[in-house]
Design an enzyme around this catalytic site. Structure first.
Site, PDB file in Angstrom:
ATOM      1  N   LYS A  36     -10.734  -2.442  -6.175  1.00 15.27           N
ATOM      2  CA  LYS A  36     -10.908  -3.226  -4.940  1.00 15.27           C
ATOM      3  C   LYS A  36     -11.181  -2.241  -3.810  1.00 15.27           C
ATOM      4  O   LYS A  36     -10.388  -1.319  -3.575  1.00 15.27           O
ATOM      5  CB  LYS A  36      -9.631  -4.002  -4.615  1.00 15.27           C
ATOM      6  N   ARG A  49      -4.954 -11.787 -11.649  1.00 11.89           N
ATOM      7  CA  ARG A  49      -4.817 -10.629 -10.753  1.00 11.89           C
ATOM      8  C   ARG A  49      -4.170 -11.018  -9.426  1.00 11.89           C
ATOM      9  O   ARG A  49      -3.524 -10.195  -8.777  1.00 11.89           O
ATOM     10  CB  ARG A  49      -6.186  -9.968 -10.524  1.00 11.89           C
ATOM     11  N   HIS A  61       3.180 -10.951  -0.892  1.00  9.58           N
ATOM     12  CA  HIS A  61       2.181 -10.719   0.157  1.00  9.58           C
ATOM     13  C   HIS A  61       1.953 -11.948   1.038  1.00  9.58           C
ATOM     14  O   HIS A  61       1.652 -11.806   2.221  1.00  9.58           O
ATOM     15  CB  HIS A  61       0.851 -10.270  -0.454  1.00  9.58           C
ATOM     16  N   HIS A  72       2.362 -10.960   4.724  1.00  9.33           N
ATOM     17  CA  HIS A  72       1.259 -10.932   5.704  1.00  9.33           C
ATOM     18  C   HIS A  72       1.647 -11.655   6.983  1.00  9.33           C
ATOM     19  O   HIS A  72       1.283 -11.227   8.088  1.00  9.33           O
ATOM     20  CB  HIS A  72      -0.007 -11.566   5.112  1.00  9.33           C
ATOM     21  N   HIS A  75       3.266  -1.895   5.436  1.00 10.51           N
ATOM     22  CA  HIS A  75       2.845  -3.001   4.561  1.00 10.51           C
ATOM     23  C   HIS A  75       3.851  -3.213   3.408  1.00 10.51           C
ATOM     24  O   HIS A  75       4.310  -4.337   3.166  1.00 10.51           O
ATOM     25  CB  HIS A  75       1.445  -2.698   4.027  1.00 10.51           C
TER      26      HIS A  75
HETATM   27  P1  NAD Z   1      -2.396   5.108   4.347  1.00 10.80           P
HETATM   28  O1  NAD Z   1      -3.592   5.411   3.552  1.00 10.80           O
HETATM   29  O2  NAD Z   1      -2.580   4.701   5.755  1.00 10.80           O
HETATM   30  O3  NAD Z   1      -1.402   6.337   4.267  1.00 10.80           O
HETATM   31  C1  NAD Z   1      -0.211   6.292   5.012  1.00 10.80           C
HETATM   32  C2  NAD Z   1      -0.049   7.553   5.864  1.00 10.80           C
HETATM   33  O4  NAD Z   1       0.318   8.651   5.005  1.00 10.80           O
HETATM   34  C3  NAD Z   1      -1.321   7.979   6.563  1.00 10.80           C
HETATM   35  O5  NAD Z   1      -1.004   8.492   7.819  1.00 10.80           O
HETATM   36  C4  NAD Z   1      -1.847   9.092   5.662  1.00 10.80           C
HETATM   37  O6  NAD Z   1      -2.695   9.997   6.305  1.00 10.80           O
HETATM   38  C5  NAD Z   1      -0.560   9.736   5.255  1.00 10.80           C
HETATM   39  N1  NAD Z   1      -0.571  10.510   4.007  1.00 10.80           N
HETATM   40  C6  NAD Z   1      -1.372  10.340   2.937  1.00 10.80           C
HETATM   41  N2  NAD Z   1      -0.997  11.159   1.953  1.00 10.80           N
HETATM   42  C7  NAD Z   1       0.038  11.896   2.445  1.00 10.80           C
HETATM   43  C8  NAD Z   1       0.847  12.903   1.898  1.00 10.80           C
HETATM   44  N3  NAD Z   1       0.691  13.325   0.617  1.00 10.80           N
HETATM   45  N4  NAD Z   1       1.826  13.441   2.675  1.00 10.80           N
HETATM   46  C9  NAD Z   1       2.014  12.987   3.932  1.00 10.80           C
HETATM   47  N5  NAD Z   1       1.302  12.021   4.496  1.00 10.80           N
HETATM   48  C10 NAD Z   1       0.305  11.478   3.759  1.00 10.80           C
HETATM   49  O7  NAD Z   1      -1.529   3.928   3.656  1.00 10.80           O
HETATM   50  P2  NAD Z   1      -1.232   3.573   2.135  1.00 10.80           P
HETATM   51  O8  NAD Z   1       0.090   2.918   2.151  1.00 10.80           O
HETATM   52  O9  NAD Z   1      -1.467   4.703   1.218  1.00 10.80           O
HETATM   53  O10 NAD Z   1      -2.344   2.488   1.817  1.00 10.80           O
HETATM   54  C11 NAD Z   1      -2.419   1.280   2.525  1.00 10.80           C
HETATM   55  C12 NAD Z   1      -3.813   0.754   2.389  1.00 10.80           C
HETATM   56  O11 NAD Z   1      -4.089   0.507   1.014  1.00 10.80           O
HETATM   57  C13 NAD Z   1      -4.052  -0.553   3.128  1.00 10.80           C
HETATM   58  O12 NAD Z   1      -5.238  -0.474   3.846  1.00 10.80           O
HETATM   59  C14 NAD Z   1      -4.165  -1.580   1.998  1.00 10.80           C
HETATM   60  O13 NAD Z   1      -5.026  -2.639   2.335  1.00 10.80           O
HETATM   61  C15 NAD Z   1      -4.720  -0.752   0.884  1.00 10.80           C
HETATM   62  N6  NAD Z   1      -4.396  -1.260  -0.459  1.00 10.80           N
HETATM   63  C16 NAD Z   1      -5.438  -1.417  -1.321  1.00 10.80           C
HETATM   64  C17 NAD Z   1      -5.203  -1.881  -2.588  1.00 10.80           C
HETATM   65  C18 NAD Z   1      -6.339  -2.000  -3.539  1.00 10.80           C
HETATM   66  O14 NAD Z   1      -6.133  -2.539  -4.641  1.00 10.80           O
HETATM   67  N7  NAD Z   1      -7.509  -1.513  -3.197  1.00 10.80           N
HETATM   68  C19 NAD Z   1      -3.895  -2.169  -3.009  1.00 10.80           C
HETATM   69  C20 NAD Z   1      -2.858  -1.980  -2.111  1.00 10.80           C
HETATM   70  C21 NAD Z   1      -3.118  -1.515  -0.829  1.00 10.80           C
HETATM   71  N1  GLY Z   2      -3.265  -4.889  -4.790  1.00  8.07           N
HETATM   72  C1  GLY Z   2      -3.766  -6.081  -5.385  1.00  8.07           C
HETATM   73  C2  GLY Z   2      -4.885  -5.868  -6.337  1.00  8.07           C
HETATM   74  O1  GLY Z   2      -5.314  -4.780  -6.615  1.00  8.07           O
HETATM   75  O2  GLY Z   2      -5.370  -6.822  -6.851  1.00  8.07           O
END
Ligand code: NAD
Ligand code: GLY
Length: 349
Positions: A134, A228, A235, A239, A252
């Site tokens: 995704k 899925r 959520h 949300h 989140h």
């Molecule tokens: P993020 O990417 O914003 O990371 C959180 C913070 O940690 C940021 O400031 C980042 O720079 C920092 N960071 C990253 N790696 C680090 C490290 N090793 N050490 C210290 N700091 C570090 O947030 P997240 O929680 O990783 O991801 C959230 C995002 O993921 C949301 O946008 C959400 O929509 C998305 N998401 C996508 C899916 C998917 O299936 N594609 C699933 C869940 C969440």
């Molecule tokens: N985080 C939900 C999905 O990947 O479907």
């Protein structure tokens, strides 16, 4: 007159997810690592000691969910055009879920789609966001409303990166691990009850189990036609909590933790889960200092906010309700009265 285009070919998009210290790898092509200043400052030198390429570029975008937008995508694309990337070139997403989702989306649209690889650096992105293809960005209408399914060619999960992760970010990742166990894997849940995820080897095992669980779901329902959606457990409520608190109070994963407690309350009301099982989930969340309570000021306003969620663009709300621990049901048939009654147990007195 009619012309038919037969497009029934099966495409094999299978890929490997490696959970271990990264091995050295060389890509015989043009590669761009997409990252942000924080992750680059902490870990780019390490990554560059592992990864080499015929031509290697670094593209840096600003850090934060507020930059998960078209402007950052334009910045990435601009750099790819400047460096004359072609359809054989490749991107590496190096960061948390924000970087992963954006890089994947940029890869999905650049010259109609190029390869990308995920190197996730937060726990949340290692167990969830980097797996399953995704990709996307936010816009004024909401989160992740623009995007594409575009699977990475490989995912390299190196637990080493987690050594610099702030405690709350770690907890947010644990919430997604617990989500996976409650919905799909009772044995995994029992493992987590006994486990201490602050122990490196135990954490690595938990990441593996979470990734296996998600991979299995994605293999069965890549484009979220049904099953899925269960990964959105917690959520629907989460949300609304993020929305009500203007994305400032909770990460989140923290909002999802509260959302799971609310979904469990619904499951108990429906007779799908026992009070004891709901308590076990709550205990596990609290073991990692995740929030499990929330004071709803107005249950009617909270209810209305469900309909702002992109998954509720029609007139119904989809709830992911656990069936005990290790099972789940997806339903949009929950009576409004029951939802309000569940919400009232979280309401201000
Ligand atoms: P993020 O990417 O914003 O990371 C959180 C913070 O940690 C940021 O400031 C980042 O720079 C920092 N960071 C990253 N790696 C680090 C490290 N090793 N050490 C210290 N700091 C570090 O947030 P997240 O929680 O990783 O991801 C959230 C995002 O993921 C949301 O946008 C959400 O929509 C998305 N998401 C996508 C899916 C998917 O299936 N594609 C699933 C869940 C969440
Ligand atoms: N985080 C939900 C999905 O990947 O479907």
């Amino acid at each position: 007159m009619q012309v038919n285009i037969p497009l029934k070919q099966q495409v094999d998009n299978s890929y490997d997810i490696t959970i271990d210290t990264m091995q050295k790898v060389h890509f015989d092509k043009k590669v761009a690592i997409v990252t942000n200043p924080k992750v680059a400052g902490l870990h780019l030198a390490y990554l560059l000691s592992k990864i080499s390429a015929k031509e290697l570029y670094i593209i840096t975008v600003p850090d934060g969910e507020e930059y998960k937008n078209q402007a950052s995508i334009d910045l990435i694309l601009e750099s790819l055009f400047t460096h004359r990337f072609n359809r054989k070139s490749m991107l590496i997403a190096f960061g948390g879920g924000v970087i992963g989702d954006m890089t994947g989306y940029a890869a999905s649209i650049y010259q109609r789609g190029i390869d990308f690889v995920q190197v996730p650096t937060t726990l949340l992105s290692q167990v969830d966001a980097s797996v399953g293809g995704k990709t996307g960005i936010n816009n004024a209408y909401g989160k992740n409303l623009i995007g594409a399914f575009h699977q990475p060619k490989a995912v390299f999960i190196d637990p080493y990166f987690l050594s610099t992760l702030p405690k709350r970010e770690f907890g947010a990742g644990v919430a997604e691990i617990i989500k996976m166990a409650v919905t799909f894997n009772k044995d995994f849940f029992e493992f987590l009850e006994e486990a201490d995820l602050h122990n490196q080897l135990v954490l690595q095992e938990a990441i593996k189990k979470a990734v296996e669980t998600k991979a299995d779901v994605v293999a069965k329902d890549e484009k979220e036609h049904g099953l899925r959606a269960a990964l959105n457990y917690g959520h629907t409520f989460g949300h609304v909590i993020e929305n009500e608190t203007k994305y400032k109070t909770y990460l989140h994963g923290e909002a999802v933790a509260i959302g799971m407690v609310m979904a469990n309350e619904m499951a108990v009301s429906l007779g799908f889960m026992t009070v004891k099982e709901a308590q076990k989930v709550k205990n596990l969340l609290e073991k990692y200092d995740l929030p499990t309570s929330y004071s709803i000021k107005n249950i009617h306003t909270f209810y209305e906010t469900f309909f702002l969620d992109k998954k509720s663009l029609d007139a119904s709300v989809t709830f992911i309700v656990p069936m005990g621990i290790g099972g789940v049901t997806i339903t949009d048939k929950i009576d409004q009265k029951l939802v309000l009654s569940v919400l009232s147990t979280f309401g201000e007195n």
